[in-house]
Design an enzyme around this catalytic site. Structure first.
Site, PDB file in Angstrom:
ATOM      1  CG  HIS A 400      27.347 -18.190 -10.209  1.00 53.57           C
ATOM      2  ND1 HIS A 400      27.926 -16.971  -9.953  1.00 53.57           N
ATOM      3  CD2 HIS A 400      28.000 -19.071  -9.417  1.00 53.57           C
ATOM      4  CE1 HIS A 400      28.870 -17.099  -9.064  1.00 53.57           C
ATOM      5  NE2 HIS A 400      28.936 -18.358  -8.712  1.00 53.57           N
ATOM      6  CE  LYS A 475      30.919 -15.546   8.516  1.00 56.71           C
ATOM      7  NZ  LYS A 475      30.365 -15.267   9.852  1.00 56.71           N
ATOM      8  CE1 TYR A 476      29.162 -23.375   0.806  1.00 51.09           C
ATOM      9  CE2 TYR A 476      31.145 -22.026   0.770  1.00 51.09           C
ATOM     10  CZ  TYR A 476      30.002 -22.480   0.149  1.00 51.09           C
ATOM     11  OH  TYR A 476      29.697 -22.065  -1.119  1.00 51.09           O
ATOM     12  CG  HIS A 690      31.684 -13.783 -10.018  1.00 54.20           C
ATOM     13  ND1 HIS A 690      30.754 -13.195  -9.198  1.00 54.20           N
ATOM     14  CD2 HIS A 690      31.981 -14.972  -9.450  1.00 54.20           C
ATOM     15  CE1 HIS A 690      30.519 -13.996  -8.166  1.00 54.20           C
ATOM     16  NE2 HIS A 690      31.250 -15.091  -8.306  1.00 54.20           N
TER      17      HIS A 690
HETATM   18 ZN    ZN Z   1      30.328 -18.756  -7.246  1.00 55.54          ZN
END
Ligand code: ZN
Length: 848
Positions: A400, A475-476, A690
Site C-alpha cells: 500500500h 503536504k503534497y 489500514h
Molecule cells: Zn493510503
C-alpha cells in the site's frame, strides 16, 4: 717377514669374516624386527581402512598438508597412524621420532584424534582399546598447543573446515548425546543412531576444542555447524492441546450460526477466479522467471461480440447486441447489497455476538503467546537452518503506497535541485496567462536552488497533520506551492509528466538495486473525464515505466462533491461512466485503446481513497440510483464501494472469460470513520488498506480473521494522521493471526531513509519487539496479499505457496519456520470448526 705378513693377513681375513658374519646376524635380527613391525603397522592400517570409507581416504589424500614433514601429515591427517605408533612403540627405531612428533603435533591433533575416534567407536570393539589409550591425553593437547600451531599456519582453518565437512555425520551422531554445554535439544533419530557411551567423551572434547579454537576467530562454531547440518523439515514443535473441547451453549450455537451466515455472504459477493492461477499455469521451471522483454508490445487481439450497457449505475454485459439474450455476468443489485450490509451491521452490534467474538479473539491471542513461550527457540533454530535466507533477503512487498508520494523527501529535493541546475530554461507551466520556465517559477517564488532544503520543501507530516487529513493532503505541495506539485508530481501537465516519470524511474532503480523489495503503486484516476485512462496509459507506455519489482493499482479519490461544486459533473453516474466505460470498451475491443490494454496487464487492483473521517449519512436499503444522485453531498463510503465493486465484478468476469488479467477490489477501509466502511469491504473487497478501526469491533475483527482478509497496515502513517503508534492495533492483530502486512503509504511524507519499507519494518520490530520469525511471516503475508503474478509468487515464496499451512511454505525462500505456519493453520482450522460447529469444509488451497 713374509710369514708374519701372511699370518697377519689371514688373521685380518678371519677377523673380518667374523665381524661380517656377526654383522650379518645382527643386521638380520634388526631386519626381522623391522619387518615384524612393518607387518604390525600394515595390519593395523588394514583394519582401520576397513572402517574408514574409501571416500574418506580419498578425501584425505586430496588434502595433503601444504607445509610440514611426513610425520606431521601422519600425525595430523588421521587417527590410525597415531594409534599404530602409540601401540607399537616397543624398542623400535620409531621410538626416536614417534613420541617426539606425537607430542609435537600441536594443533591438528586433538580434532583429528577425537573425530575419527568418535566415528569409529560406533563400529568395532577393536577400536575401544585405541580410544582408551588416547583419551587421557587428548583433552589437554588442544589447549596447550593449538595456538602455537595456528599461529604458524594460516591455512589451518581451511583444513579444519574440510575436516568438519568430512565428518559431519560423526558430528551429528556424537552430538546426539547432548553434554551440558549442548544448548539445543537433539533429534530423536540421531540419538537412536548412536547408542554407545564412548562418543560422549569424544563429543565433549570436540566441543571443548572448538570453543578454544573460537578464541582465534577462525573455526566454525560446531553448534552452528550442527544446526546447518539439520534438515529444516525435521523441525520439532510443541503443539498446543489446550483447546477447550467444551460443547457450545445454545446461545453460542446461535451466535456461531449467525457468523457462518456472514462468512457465506462474503463468499457470494467477492470475485474469485473460476480457475485458480496455479491450475492455469503450472510452473515446472524452478529458475528465476525471465523478465518480460517487451512489456509494452501490443498485438491486436480482435473485438468480441459482447455488448454492454450501463443500467442504474452497473454495467450489464450481453453476449451480443440482441437484447433477448440473458445477462452474462449478473451481480447482486444495490438493494440486495444494502440489505446485506444492514444485516452485517446488525450482527456486529449484537451484544451476545460481541461478547463471544471478544472472548474468541482473546483466546487466539493467548494461544499465540503460549506458542511463543513453547516454541520461540525452536522457531529461531529452524530459521538458522534455512541456508542463505534471512530477513534481508526474503521478498517483501509494499502492499500500500501512493505513487505520487513514493519517493522520500530528500530524493524529491535532490531531483528538484538537479532539474533547476540542468534544465532551468525548460518551459514547465502555464500560469496566469503566461508560460513559465523552471527558473522563472523559482524566481516567482523568490527561491534559488541553493536555498532549497528539506525543511523548506516542507512535505513531511508533523504534529499539525494529526486528525487533519486536509493538512496532510496539502503536504503534497512542495514548499507549500501547488505549482511545484503540478510540475514535479503530476503526470498530466505541460511537460506530459516527464519529471514525474524520471523520478519514478529512479525509484524503480532503487527497488531493483534492493532486489528483495517490491511495491504496488497506487495511481489516481479521478473520474472527471473518460480520456483520463488513455492519458494515464500513454504516460506509462511512452515513458516505459516498467519494473519487475512493480505493479499498479488504480485509486479513485471519493471527490464527487468537489467535482459537483466545480460543475465538472452533474450526477454520480457521470463519475461511474468516466471510470468504467473505457475499461469495458478496451476489454471488448483492445484495439479501441491499445495503450490502455497493455497498461491494464500491469494493473492488479482498484482502490478507493480519501478522508474516511468525514461525517456521512449511513445508506438505507433503498438509495437513489447514481443517475438520481445529483445533490451536492458526497455519497457514503459504502455507496462508492458497492458501485465500484459491482462494475469491477462484471468487468472481471468479462476479462476472465476472454483470458485477460483481472483487477481486484482493494480499497482503503477502516483508517478512520464509521465502522460500516469495514462492513461494506468485508462483503466486497479482496483485501483492504489500514483496517485499524477493526479494533473497535470485535465481531468484524473476528470475521476478518476467519475470512483471512488481507490488511495492508501502515502504523507510521496512522501515527501521522489518526492513531498514535503505541495505540496501533497491528501487534495485537498479528498475535491473533489476522492476515497483516506492513506498508508505507506515503514515504514522501513519513519516511526518512532510502528504503522506506525496511524502515517501516524496522520501527515495528523495535517498538513491538517482533522477532525475525515475525518479520519474515509478515513479509510472506505481504507477498501473498499482493497482486504479483503466480510465476513470481512461486519464485519468491515457494512453488506451492497456494497450499494452506506448512505445505505451502518453503523455508528456504521465506525464512518462516514450518512450526509457525503449522501453528497458524491448526489454530485457524480449530476456530473455523468451532464456528461451523465441526462441519467446516476447508479446501487444501488458499482463496484465489
Ligand atoms: Zn493510503
Amino acid at each position: 717377514m713374509d710369514a708374519y705378513a701372511l699370518h697377519l693377513a689371514v688373521a685380518a681375513l678371519m677377523g673380518a669374516s667374523v665381524v661380517a658374519v656377526s654383522a650379518y646376524y645382527m643386521h638380520r635380527k634388526t631386519l626381522t624386527q623391522l619387518l615384524e613391525f612393518a607387518k604390525a603397522v600394515e595390519r593395523e592400517r588394514d583394519e582401520n581402512s576397513d572402517i574408514e570409507s574409501p571416500h574418506h581416504l580419498k578425501k584425505r589424500r586430496a588434502h595433503p598438508r601444504r607445509k610440514g614433514s611426513g610425520y606431521y601429515r601422519r600425525g595430523s591427517a588421521s587417527l590410525p597412524d597415531v594409534t599404530a605408533i602409540s601401540v607399537g612403540i616397543d624398542g623400535s627405531e620409531e621410538r626416536r621420532n614417534g613420541p617426539l612428533h606425537v607430542d609435537g603435533i600441536p594443533a591438528g591433533l586433538p580434532r583429528l584424534h577425537t573425530l575419527p575416534e568418535g566415528k569409529s567407536s560406533g563400529h568395532a570393539s577393536a577400536t575401544k582399546r585405541t580410544s582408551s589409550l588416547i583419551r587421557p591425553t587428548s583433552p589437554k593437547s588442544p589447549v596447550a598447543s593449538a595456538s602455537a600451531f595456528e599461529s604458524v599456519e594460516g591455512s589451518d582453518d581451511e583444513d579444519n573446515m574440510t575436516d568438519t565437512a568430512k565428518l559431519d555425520t560423526a558430528y551429528l551422531h556424537t552430538n546426539g548425546n547432548a553434554g551440558p554445554e549442548c544448548k539445543y535439544e537433539n533429534l530423536p533419530d540421531h540419538i537412536k543412531a548412536n547408542g554407545e557411551q564412548l562418543p560422549i567423551a569424544a563429543s565433549s572434547m570436540i566441543r571443548s576444542h572448538s570453543v578454544s579454537g573460537d578464541l582465534h576467530g577462525v573455526q566454525p562454531d560446531p553448534i552452528a555447524a550442527d544446526i546447518l547440518r539439520r534438515e529444516p523439515e525435521q523441525e520439532n514443535f510443541a503443539r498446543l492441546k489446550i483447546s477447550p473441547i467444551e460443547v457450545p451453549s445454545p446461545d453460542e450455537v446461535e451466535a456461531y450460526v449467525v457468523l457462518q451466515e456472514c462468512l457465506e455472504l462474503r463468499k457470494r459477493y467477492v470475485f474469485r477466479e473460476a480457475v485458480a492461477p496455479w491450475v492455469k499455469e503450472v510452473i515446472s521451471d524452478p529458475s528465476t522467471p525471465r523478465p518480460n522483454p517487451e512489456p509494452f508490445s501490443y498485438t491486436s487481439e480482435g473485438k468480441s461480440d459482447h455488448y454492454f450497457e450501463m443500467q442504474d449505475g452497473v454495467i450489464h454485459v450481453y453476449a451480443n447486441k440482441d437484447y433477448t439474450n440473458e445477462e452474462l455476468f449478473p451481480v447482486a443489485d444495490a438493494t440486495t447489497f444494502f440489505t446485506d450490509l444492514h444485516h452485517i451491521l446488525r450482527v456486529i452490534a449484537a451484544g451476545n455476538i460481541r461478547t463471544l467474538c471478544h472472548h474468541r479473539l482473546n483466546l487466539l491471542e493467548q494461544k499465540f503467546n503460549l506458542h511463543l513461550m513453547l516454541n520461540a527457540d525452536r522457531e529461531f533454530l529452524a530459521q538458522k537452518t534455512a541456508p542463505h535466507r534471512d530477513f534481508y533477503n526474503v521478498r517483501k512487498v509494499d502492499t500500500h503506497v501512493h505513487h505520487s508520494a513514493c519517493m522520500n523527501q530528500k530524493h524529491l529535493l535532490r531531483f528538484i535541485k538537479s532539474k533547476l541546475r540542468k534544465e532551468p530554461d525548460e518551459v514547465v507551466i502555464f500560469r496566469d496567462g503566461t508560460y513559465l520556465t523552471l527558473k522563472e517559477v523559482f524566481e516567482s517564488l523568490e527561491l534559488t536552488g541553493y536555498d532549497l532544503n528539506v525543511d523548506l520543501l516542507d512535505v513531511h507530516a508533523d504534529k499539525s497533520t494529526f486528525h487533519r487529513f486536509d493538512k496532510f493532503n496539502l503536504k503534497y505541495n512542495p514548499c507549500g506551492q501547488s505549482r511545484l506539485r503540478e510540475i514535479f508530481l503530476k503526470q498530466d501537465n505541460l511537460i506530459q509528466g516527464r519529471f514525474l516519470a524520471e523520478l519514478t524511474k529512479q525509484v524503480f532503480a532503487d527497488l531493483a538495486a534492493s532486489k528483495y523489495q517490491m511495491a504496488e503503486y497506487r495511481i489516481s484516476i479521478y473520474g472527471r473525464k473518460q480520456s483520463e485512462w488513455d492519458q494515464m496509459a500513454s504516460w506509462i507506455v511512452n515513458n516505459e515505466l516498467y519494473s519487475e519489482n512493480v505493479v499498479w493499482l488504480i485509486q479513485l479519490p471519493r471527490l464527487y462533491n468537489v467535482y459537483k461544486e466545480m460543475g465538472i459533473v452533474t450526477s454520480f453516474q457521470n463519475i461511474l461512466d468516466n471510470i468504467f466505460i473505457p475499461l469495458f470498451e478496451v476489454t471488448v475491443d483492445p484495439d479501441s485503446h491499445p495503450q490502455l490494454h497493455v497498461f491494464l496487464k500491469q494493473v492488479v487492483g482498484l482502490d478507493l481513497v480519501d478522508d474516511e473521517s468525514k461525517p456521512e449519512r449511513r445508506p438505507t436499503k433503498h438509495m437513489p440510483t447514481p443517475a438520481q444522485w445529483t445533490n451536492v453531498f458526497n455519497p457514503a463510503f459504502s455507496y462508492y464501494a458497492y458501485y465500484c465493486y459491482a462494475n469491477l465484478y462484471t468487468l472481471n468476469k468479462l476479462r476472465e472469460s476472454k483470458g485477460m488479467t483481472t483487477i481486484k477490489f482493494r480499497p482503503h477501509s477502516g483508517e478512520a470513520g464509521d465502522i460500516d466502511h469495514l462492513a461494506a469491504t468485508f462483503l466486497t473487497a479482496h483485501n483492504i488498506a489500514h483496517g485499524i478501526n477493526l479494533r473497535k469491533s470485535p465481531v468484524l475483527q473476528y470475521l476478518y480473521y476467519l475470512a483471512q482478509i488481507g490488511l495492508a497496515m501502515s502504523p507510521l502513517s496512522n501515527n501521522s494522521l489518526f492513531l498514535d503508534y503505541h495505540r496501533n492495533p497491528f501487534p495485537i492483530f498479528f498475535l491473533r493471526g489476522l492476515n497483516v502486512s506492513l506498508s508505507t503509504d506515503d514515504p514522501l511524507q513519513i519516511h526518512l531513509t532510502k528504503e522506506p519499507l525496511v524502515e517501516e519494518y524496522s520501527i515495528a520490530a523495535s517498538v513491538w519487539k517482533l522477532s525475525s520469525c515475525d518479520l519474515c511471516e509478515i513479509a510472506r503475508n505481504s507477498v501473498s496479499q499482493s497482486g504479483f503474478s503466480h510465476a513470481l509468487k512461486s519464485h519468491w515464496i515457494g512453488k506451492e505457496y497456494y497450499k494452506r499451512g506448512p505445505d505451502g511454505n518453503d523455508i528456504r525462500k521465506t525464512n518462516v519456520p514450518h512450526i509457525r505456519l503449522e501453528f497458524r493453520e491448526a489454530i485457524w482450522r480449530e476456530e473455523m470448526q468451532q464456528v461451523y460447529l465441526g462441519k467446516a469444509v476447508i479446501p487444501r488451497e488458499v482463496d484465489k
